[in-house]
Design an enzyme around this catalytic site. Structure first.
Site, PDB file in Angstrom:
ATOM      1  N   CYS A 215       0.855  -1.188   0.000  1.00 13.40           N
ATOM      2  CA  CYS A 215       0.000   0.000   0.000  1.00 13.40           C
ATOM      3  C   CYS A 215       0.888   1.234   0.000  1.00 13.40           C
ATOM      4  O   CYS A 215       1.582   1.503   0.984  1.00 13.40           O
ATOM      5  CB  CYS A 215      -0.917  -0.019   1.219  1.00 13.40           C
ATOM      6  SG  CYS A 215      -1.702   1.560   1.597  1.00 13.40           S
ATOM      7  N   CYS A 218       0.353   3.740   2.833  1.00 13.06           N
ATOM      8  CA  CYS A 218       0.793   3.158   4.115  1.00 13.06           C
ATOM      9  C   CYS A 218       2.306   3.314   4.272  1.00 13.06           C
ATOM     10  O   CYS A 218       2.809   3.633   5.360  1.00 13.06           O
ATOM     11  CB  CYS A 218       0.414   1.678   4.188  1.00 13.06           C
ATOM     12  SG  CYS A 218      -1.351   1.335   4.073  1.00 13.06           S
TER      13      CYS A 218
END
Length: 298
Positions: A215, A218
């Site tokens: 991600c 993230c």
């Protein structure tokens, strides 16, 4: 933000030790340094990171006096495979470079500086145009463009990047090889429950960073999480869970009604008191301060 598409709209029952909230907190105007507009989920900055010493060192192929002694030069498939075996379960970061690549010359100094601050990570350099043996290695690893970064753990390639800048390199190294920070790594539901029980008595705020293995947002926000975990260690406990690590983690995310990542759950005294969804560094700091009872005025 990444969306966890396989979640149902009606989450299952909550943890017995956590009372789930059914709402998201909005951003408050009492925080002057917090932007009300969330940053683009996939736009990743490539500016020089503030987590590294940004003084440039010599480019690949030139002589360096002990500055890059932690970056191991690899000259063949045999040396490469042996380096991965020796590293065992440590994160191994491999830069594939070329002597005529200006991009390789620009990013290499930052990897050198990073290698000096992350002693639990192994760093390798492969010069694609050094010899037929290194070209053979690059063919086996399917490396076409340089600079190219590959990340390995336990002999398995877990991530790779092309055309990244210092910020993204630092984020990747911390995110995939974070064994040295104050962020508690959680690998299942039982780990979460134990962490909560451990801090019921001291009433510390727990900030649980929930993400996925691949991600971008993230990764982008994680260096901020690491930095805050060191600065706020006396009052706040920071923890992280990758929802797609195993079935137990994914069930936990479903129970907590997490449908986008990164999501930060704020937990105190065994209860979820709020959450922040997004990768905005200023917004995250503002929300943490708010749940710590800090009121910021203009």
């Amino acid at each position: 933000m990444a969306t966890i598409s396989n979640f149902s709209s009606n989450p299952s029952s909550s943890l017995s030790t956590i009372h789930k909230t059914n709402f998201f907190f909005s951003h408050f105007s009492i925080l002057p340094f917090v932007s009300k507009r969330k940053p683009p989920a996939t736009k990743l900055r490539t500016n020089r990171t503030q987590f590294l010493v940004t003084k440039a060192t010599a480019a690949p192929g030139t002589k360096k006096a002990r500055r890059d002694e932690r970056v191991q030069k690899v000259h063949s498939i045999e040396e490469f495979d042996e380096a991965l075996r020796t590293a065992k379960n440590k994160l191994v970061v491999v830069e594939y470079a070329a002597s005529d690549s200006s991009e390789s010359s620009q990013i290499y100094p930052f990897m050198v500086e990073l290698s000096r601050t992350c002693n639990d990570v192994e760093f390798l350099l492969v010069m694609k145009d050094e010899s037929e043996k290194t070209r053979e290695l690059c063919r086996r690893e399917k490396i076409e463009q340089v600079p190219h970064f590959s990340f390995y753990k336990s002999l398995e390639k877990i991530h790779e990047e092309e055309g990244i800048g210092p910020d993204m390199l630092v984020g990747d190294v911390l995110y995939y090889g974070d064994n040295h920070s104050a962020v508690v790594q959680l690998h299942n539901r039982e780990d979460v429950e134990k962490l909560i029980d451990d801090h019921k008595a001291d009433h510390k705020l727990i900030v649980l960073d929930v993400g996925l293995k691949h991600c971008g947002p993230c990764v982008k926000v994680y260096p901020t999480v690491v930095k805050l975990s060191r600065q706020m260690a006396d009052n706040v406990v920071f923890a992280r869970m990758n929802g797609d690590e195993n079935d137990s983690c994914m069930r936990f995310l479903k129970d907590m009604d997490v449908v986008e990542v990164p999501t930060f759950l704020f937990i105190r005294d065994g209860k979820i008191c709020g959450r922040y969804v997004g990768s905005g560094k200023g917004e995250l700091i503002g929300e943490i301060l708010r749940y710590q009872g800090v009121r910021v005025t203009y």
